[in-house]
Design an enzyme around this catalytic site. Structure first.
Site, mmCIF file in Angstrom:
data_model
loop_
_atom_site.group_PDB
_atom_site.id
_atom_site.type_symbol
_atom_site.label_atom_id
_atom_site.label_comp_id
_atom_site.label_asym_id
_atom_site.label_seq_id
_atom_site.Cartn_x
_atom_site.Cartn_y
_atom_site.Cartn_z
ATOM 1 N N TYR A 1 -1.692 3.029 -3.887
ATOM 2 C CA TYR A 1 -0.556 3.938 -3.704
ATOM 3 C C TYR A 1 0.579 3.457 -4.599
ATOM 4 O O TYR A 1 0.873 2.246 -4.644
ATOM 5 C CB TYR A 1 -0.075 3.927 -2.246
ATOM 6 C CG TYR A 1 -1.011 4.623 -1.290
ATOM 7 C CD1 TYR A 1 -1.239 5.987 -1.391
ATOM 8 C CD2 TYR A 1 -1.667 3.925 -0.288
ATOM 9 C CE1 TYR A 1 -2.104 6.638 -0.524
ATOM 10 C CE2 TYR A 1 -2.537 4.565 0.583
ATOM 11 C CZ TYR A 1 -2.750 5.924 0.463
ATOM 12 O OH TYR A 1 -3.603 6.567 1.309
ATOM 13 N N ARG B 1 -3.318 -4.018 5.885
ATOM 14 C CA ARG B 1 -4.531 -3.381 5.352
ATOM 15 C C ARG B 1 -5.065 -4.161 4.152
ATOM 16 O O ARG B 1 -4.381 -4.996 3.583
ATOM 17 C CB ARG B 1 -4.216 -1.936 4.908
ATOM 18 C CG ARG B 1 -4.002 -0.983 6.033
ATOM 19 C CD ARG B 1 -3.471 0.356 5.539
ATOM 20 N NE ARG B 1 -2.080 0.286 5.131
ATOM 21 C CZ ARG B 1 -1.375 1.309 4.659
ATOM 22 N NH1 ARG B 1 -1.941 2.485 4.515
ATOM 23 N NH2 ARG B 1 -0.109 1.171 4.322
ATOM 24 N N GLU C 1 -2.040 8.669 -4.228
ATOM 25 C CA GLU C 1 -1.437 9.860 -3.608
ATOM 26 C C GLU C 1 -1.353 11.074 -4.519
ATOM 27 O O GLU C 1 -1.003 12.152 -4.047
ATOM 28 C CB GLU C 1 -0.035 9.525 -3.054
ATOM 29 C CG GLU C 1 1.077 9.365 -4.087
ATOM 30 C CD GLU C 1 1.114 7.994 -4.734
ATOM 31 O OE1 GLU C 1 0.227 7.153 -4.445
ATOM 32 O OE2 GLU C 1 2.031 7.745 -5.538
ATOM 33 N N LYS D 1 -0.682 -0.911 -0.991
ATOM 34 C CA LYS D 1 0.704 -0.473 -1.211
ATOM 35 C C LYS D 1 1.122 -0.669 -2.663
ATOM 36 O O LYS D 1 0.489 -1.395 -3.430
ATOM 37 C CB LYS D 1 1.661 -1.237 -0.285
ATOM 38 C CG LYS D 1 1.599 -0.782 1.156
ATOM 39 C CD LYS D 1 1.682 0.742 1.318
ATOM 40 C CE LYS D 1 3.073 1.315 1.088
ATOM 41 N NZ LYS D 1 3.073 2.798 1.325
ATOM 42 N N ASP E 1 8.217 7.538 2.101
ATOM 43 C CA ASP E 1 7.583 6.923 0.922
ATOM 44 C C ASP E 1 7.805 7.759 -0.337
ATOM 45 O O ASP E 1 7.618 7.263 -1.441
ATOM 46 C CB ASP E 1 6.085 6.656 1.165
ATOM 47 C CG ASP E 1 5.322 7.903 1.579
ATOM 48 O OD1 ASP E 1 5.948 8.965 1.761
ATOM 49 O OD2 ASP E 1 4.090 7.803 1.721
ATOM 50 N N HIS F 1 3.672 5.940 -5.340
ATOM 51 C CA HIS F 1 4.902 6.642 -4.923
ATOM 52 C C HIS F 1 6.033 6.405 -5.927
ATOM 53 O O HIS F 1 7.106 5.881 -5.595
ATOM 54 C CB HIS F 1 5.334 6.181 -3.516
ATOM 55 C CG HIS F 1 4.302 6.436 -2.471
ATOM 56 N ND1 HIS F 1 3.939 7.704 -2.076
ATOM 57 C CD2 HIS F 1 3.523 5.594 -1.751
ATOM 58 C CE1 HIS F 1 2.996 7.630 -1.145
ATOM 59 N NE2 HIS F 1 2.713 6.360 -0.933
HETATM 60 N N1 LIG Z 1 5.477 6.640 5.922
HETATM 61 C C1 LIG Z 1 4.153 6.468 5.824
HETATM 62 O O1 LIG Z 1 3.620 5.421 6.182
HETATM 63 C C2 LIG Z 1 3.282 7.582 5.303
HETATM 64 C C3 LIG Z 1 1.898 7.555 5.480
HETATM 65 C C4 LIG Z 1 1.135 8.650 5.032
HETATM 66 C C5 LIG Z 1 1.769 9.736 4.396
HETATM 67 N N2 LIG Z 1 3.131 9.679 4.224
HETATM 68 C C6 LIG Z 1 3.874 10.768 3.571
HETATM 69 O O2 LIG Z 1 3.983 11.889 4.433
HETATM 70 C C7 LIG Z 1 4.326 13.012 3.610
HETATM 71 C C8 LIG Z 1 3.467 14.204 4.018
HETATM 72 O O3 LIG Z 1 2.116 13.965 3.643
HETATM 73 P P1 LIG Z 1 0.953 15.021 3.923
HETATM 74 O O4 LIG Z 1 -0.313 14.349 3.592
HETATM 75 O O5 LIG Z 1 1.124 15.625 5.259
HETATM 76 O O6 LIG Z 1 1.253 16.125 2.810
HETATM 77 P P2 LIG Z 1 0.664 17.600 2.765
HETATM 78 O O7 LIG Z 1 0.701 18.022 1.332
HETATM 79 O O8 LIG Z 1 -0.625 17.692 3.512
HETATM 80 O O9 LIG Z 1 1.726 18.452 3.612
HETATM 81 C C9 LIG Z 1 3.041 18.637 3.208
HETATM 82 C C10 LIG Z 1 3.520 19.966 3.755
HETATM 83 O O10 LIG Z 1 4.938 20.076 3.474
HETATM 84 C C11 LIG Z 1 5.189 21.446 3.248
HETATM 85 N N3 LIG Z 1 6.486 21.588 2.597
HETATM 86 C C12 LIG Z 1 6.849 21.292 1.332
HETATM 87 N N4 LIG Z 1 8.169 21.514 1.148
HETATM 88 C C13 LIG Z 1 8.640 21.960 2.344
HETATM 89 C C14 LIG Z 1 9.925 22.344 2.812
HETATM 90 N N5 LIG Z 1 10.993 22.313 2.001
HETATM 91 N N6 LIG Z 1 10.054 22.720 4.103
HETATM 92 C C15 LIG Z 1 8.992 22.743 4.934
HETATM 93 N N7 LIG Z 1 7.735 22.378 4.549
HETATM 94 C C16 LIG Z 1 7.577 21.995 3.271
HETATM 95 C C17 LIG Z 1 4.010 21.906 2.407
HETATM 96 O O11 LIG Z 1 3.862 23.322 2.431
HETATM 97 C C18 LIG Z 1 2.848 21.189 3.111
HETATM 98 O O12 LIG Z 1 2.233 21.979 4.111
HETATM 99 C C19 LIG Z 1 4.113 12.543 2.162
HETATM 100 O O13 LIG Z 1 5.341 12.193 1.576
HETATM 101 C C20 LIG Z 1 3.248 11.320 2.323
HETATM 102 O O14 LIG Z 1 3.362 10.421 1.224
HETATM 103 C C21 LIG Z 1 3.881 8.632 4.657
#
Ligand SMILES: NC(=O)c1ccc[n+]([C@@H]2O[C@H](COP(=O)([O-])OP(=O)(O)OC[C@H]3O[C@@H](n4cnc5c(N)ncnc54)[C@H](O)[C@@H]3O)[C@@H](O)[C@H]2O)c1
Length: 374
Positions: free
Chosen positions: A94, A15, A118, A75, A270, A96
């Protein structure tokens, strides 16, 4: 202001943080833009496309960091990039930081102002600069999980959607936010049997309506997750506590409850990962196995589809880039309290409480830190 765009250097990251459309807008606002040669190549954007909108191409990252006041990236900065930061820089990317005390310390020591995509919030407390990449990562999570379930890749050898006369696979999504909902929609589309777990009951209500009966919503208690584990073929971890290290929703000892060859995809990697056995992997080497369960923990999943991700990301970030360039960090933060929540580090101080707490840094209130820096 001079805005700089270096080439991303994290493994398998294609990206770029600004498109030619962004250059055009910045130039219309009387800012200048420097772009590292080849920065857009991975996303199908040639240097000439940037030049035609008014950017200057510089030969390497050193030149971009030396010329620019604000660095926009995708990143988190790698050590060589942290070493280039100076107190005069604003870094917008980002970060993190909660699971990464070393990077946090590096940014604090740099003296630069560091704003994390984020943790920027909108006026409803949502995460507008995380959401587009979460939409992409959620969709990839199910695709990747389906692929890793194939026998030649070490999986159980089950087809997500089944066929007439043979049952579909069971997919469990833990965390029903943006990632979780998108992962579930793809799993529903592939005709899997889908269960989405969250602890926010209002969110479960919204999901229930969105799924229209095509997936079950479940309260994410430890016991209920554990009870489902023996039946599932694919688990997608997508929990987030804003800005904080991810909580563990599956512990090491619970893996033995799962079928051999089942797959877990930890999208929350992340933020440190939401399965105890997760560690970050790359697109080149995306999986490893623990107790017979395949783990997929790629920390930059959207980096694999840059033609989609670069545009989805920059559509969301550009208004903030313009605001920061026009007003500077302090005024922009006062005018937009949601943007202020993105400012994690200022002038050698950590200004975002969950990161300070998770990394052992002292917390300083943002406007105190900005006032001291002025
Ligand atoms: N690996 C990657 O490339 C990548 C890319 C994008 C996002 N992410 C990550 O994905 C994760 C989720 O992002 P998102 O945008 O969906 O966040 P979000 O805030 O939209 O959703 C997170 C959800 O988790 C729930 N939650 C919190 N604690 C919980 C628990 N103990 N049990 C069950 N549910 C719980 C919350 O209620 C919420 O609905 C983040 O860590 C984000 O940084 C990673």
């Amino acid at each position: 202001m001079k805005v700089g765009v270096p080439t991303e250097i994290k493994s398998d990251e294609y990206r770029v943080a600004l498109t030619p459309a962004g250059v055009r807008e910045l130039v219309l606002h009387e800012h200048s833009v420097v772009v590292q040669a080849g920065a857009g190549e991975g996303s199908g954007i040639a240097d000439a496309d940037y030049v035609s909108q008014g950017a200057e191409i510089l030969p390497d990252a050193d030149a971009v960091f030396a010329a620019a006041d604000m660095i926009v990236k995708v990143k988190e900065p790698q050590p060589v990039e942290v070493a280039r930061l100076e107190p005069r820089h604003t870094l917008f990317t980002y970060l993190h930081l909660a699971p990464d005390p070393e990077l946090t310390q590096g940014l604090v020591a740099s003296g630069a102002t560091c704003i994390a995509y984020e943790t920027v919030e909108d006026d409803r407390g949502r995460l507008p600069l995380l959401a587009p990449m979460s939409e992409v990562a959620g969709k990839i999570a199910t695709q990747a999980g389906a692929f890793m379930l194939e026998k030649p890749l070490g999986g159980r050898g089950i087809l997500l959607g089944g066929v007439p006369g043979v049952a579909a696979a069971n997919v469990m999504v833990i965390g029903g936010g943006v990632v979780g909902m998108n992962a579930a929609f793809i799993a529903i589309g592939m005709e899997a049997t889908v269960y989405v777990y969250d602890r926010n009951i209002d969110r479960l209500r919204e999901l229930d309506i969105a799924f229209g009966g095509r997936a079950d919503t479940c309260y994410a208690s430890t016991l209920d997750i554990e009870k489902r584990l023996p039946d599932v073929d694919l688990v997608i971890g997508a929990v987030l506590v804003h800005g904080a290290k991810a909580p563990y929703v599956i512990r090491r000892e619970q893996l033995k409850l799962m079928k051999r060859g089942a797959v877990i995809v930890d999208v929350s990697i992340d933020q440190g990962g939401c399965f105890e056995t997760s560690r970050p992997t790359t697109h080149s080497d995306p999986t490893y196995e623990v107790d017979g369960v395949t783990h997929y923990c790629v920390a930059n999943m959207p980096g694999a589809v840059p033609i989609t991700s670069t545009y989805a990301l920059t559509n969301a970030t550009l208004p903030y880039v313009l605001h920061l360039a026009d007003a500077g960090v302090e005024r922009a933060s006062r005018e937009n309290p949601g943007l202020a929540k993105g400012v994690n580090v200022v002038d050698g101080k950590c200004t975002y409480a969950p990161v300070a707490e998770a990394t052992g840094q002292e917390y300083t209130e943002l406007f105190d830190a900005l006032g001291a820096a002025a």
